[in-house]
Design a protein around this motif. Structure first.
Motif, PDB file in Angstrom:
ATOM      1  N   VAL A 136      20.799 -78.515 -81.911  1.00  0.00           N
ATOM      2  CA  VAL A 136      22.167 -78.096 -81.618  1.00  0.00           C
ATOM      3  C   VAL A 136      22.620 -77.043 -82.625  1.00  0.00           C
ATOM      4  N   PRO A 137      23.167 -75.915 -82.164  1.00  0.00           N
ATOM      5  CA  PRO A 137      23.799 -74.974 -83.092  1.00  0.00           C
ATOM      6  C   PRO A 137      25.112 -75.562 -83.596  1.00  0.00           C
ATOM      7  N   TYR A 138      25.457 -75.239 -84.815  1.00  0.00           N
ATOM      8  CA  TYR A 138      26.654 -75.804 -85.413  1.00  0.00           C
ATOM      9  C   TYR A 138      27.836 -74.838 -85.303  1.00  0.00           C
ATOM     10  N   GLY A 139      28.990 -75.319 -85.735  1.00  0.00           N
ATOM     11  CA  GLY A 139      30.225 -74.588 -85.520  1.00  0.00           C
ATOM     12  C   GLY A 139      30.342 -73.280 -86.267  1.00  0.00           C
ATOM     13  N   ASP A 140      29.529 -73.077 -87.319  1.00  0.00           N
ATOM     14  CA  ASP A 140      29.611 -71.814 -88.051  1.00  0.00           C
ATOM     15  C   ASP A 140      28.892 -70.682 -87.333  1.00  0.00           C
ATOM     16  N   GLN A 141      28.418 -70.914 -86.113  1.00  0.00           N
ATOM     17  CA  GLN A 141      27.749 -69.876 -85.329  1.00  0.00           C
ATOM     18  C   GLN A 141      28.611 -69.355 -84.192  1.00  0.00           C
ATOM     19  N   GLY A 142      29.916 -69.547 -84.294  1.00  0.00           N
ATOM     20  CA  GLY A 142      30.826 -68.958 -83.316  1.00  0.00           C
ATOM     21  C   GLY A 142      30.622 -69.468 -81.899  1.00  0.00           C
TER      22      GLY A 142
END
Length: 232
Positions: A136-142
């Protein structure tokens, strides 16, 4: 072109927030609205938002709750979630619109460390890209999601950490969640302060414990003790 609502959770990040708002106002394609959800309920943040003509919302200091509050108030067709301390690429709205036009219901930007860059970034950035593909990509990746699918997926979890994990998993079941080539530039100050490998190991321990079922609230207590309440 679709309307984009930018949602920024903030907690005593006024200096970084002002820089991000300046970037957003300078983009060739402008967002429909910018919402700042302030977990510190700071007068300084409220005044800044008023001066820069963005919406200010008060919230309890929990990132998941802040994001939920912002999404509930947003009116745009697409919700774009940004951390206050990132630097944007040259035309991010066009990049998002391009994949949505091709059928995606959301996606995320490529993780790239901002300057000053040290040699570990050459290992960490490909590793993060691999983690995003298999995990899962995290929230700091827009992260960005078409609003109706965001609500259909259940929105962010009301947690202080890993609030995007169940959301991204649910969105991927509904449609395509695209990885953009365009980067967002993440401030490397925490890695430089703590040490590149020490910070990376600490983050991976948090993720492993979360995967093993440790409650995000308990993990946040440990994280805040070690990182002095800095956002992951």
């Amino acid at each position: 072109m679709l309307n984009f609502s930018v949602i920024i959770p903030c907690y005593r990040d006024e200096e970084e927030l002002e820089c991000l708002i300046t970037q957003l106002h300078s983009l060739p394609s402008k967002p429909y609205e910018i919402l700042v959800v302030d977990g510190a309920v700071s007068k300084t943040c409220r005044v800044l938002c008023h001066q820069r003509k963005v919406r200010w919302l008060a919230s309890e200091p929990c990132r998941g709750q802040q994001l939920l509050s912002g999404a509930a108030s947003a009116q745009g067709d697409v919700l774009w979630f940004l951390h206050a301390d990132i630097r944007l690429p040259s035309d991010p709205l066009s990049a998002m619109w391009s994949v949505i036009k091709q059928g995606a219901i959301g996606g995320y930007f490529r993780f790239s460390f901002d300057k000053p860059r040290d040699w570990p970034v050459n290992i960490l950035e490909p590793a993060i890209a691999l983690r995003c593909r298999i995990g899962v990509p995290y929230g700091d990746q827009g992260l960005f999601i078409v609003r109706k699918f965001y609500h259909q997926a259940g929105g962010h979890a009301p947690w202080p950490l890993f609030e995007e994990v169940p959301l991204v998993r649910s969105v991927r079941k509904l449609g395509e969640f695209s990885a953009l080539r365009a980067p967002v530039f993440v401030n490397p100050r925490r890695w430089q302060h703590d040490g590149w490998w020490r910070r990376t190991w600490h983050n991976r321990k948090l993720a492993l414990n979360f995967a093993l079922g440790v409650a995000p609230q308990k993990l946040a207590e440990s994280y805040h003790i070690n990182a002095r309440s800095q956002i992951l």
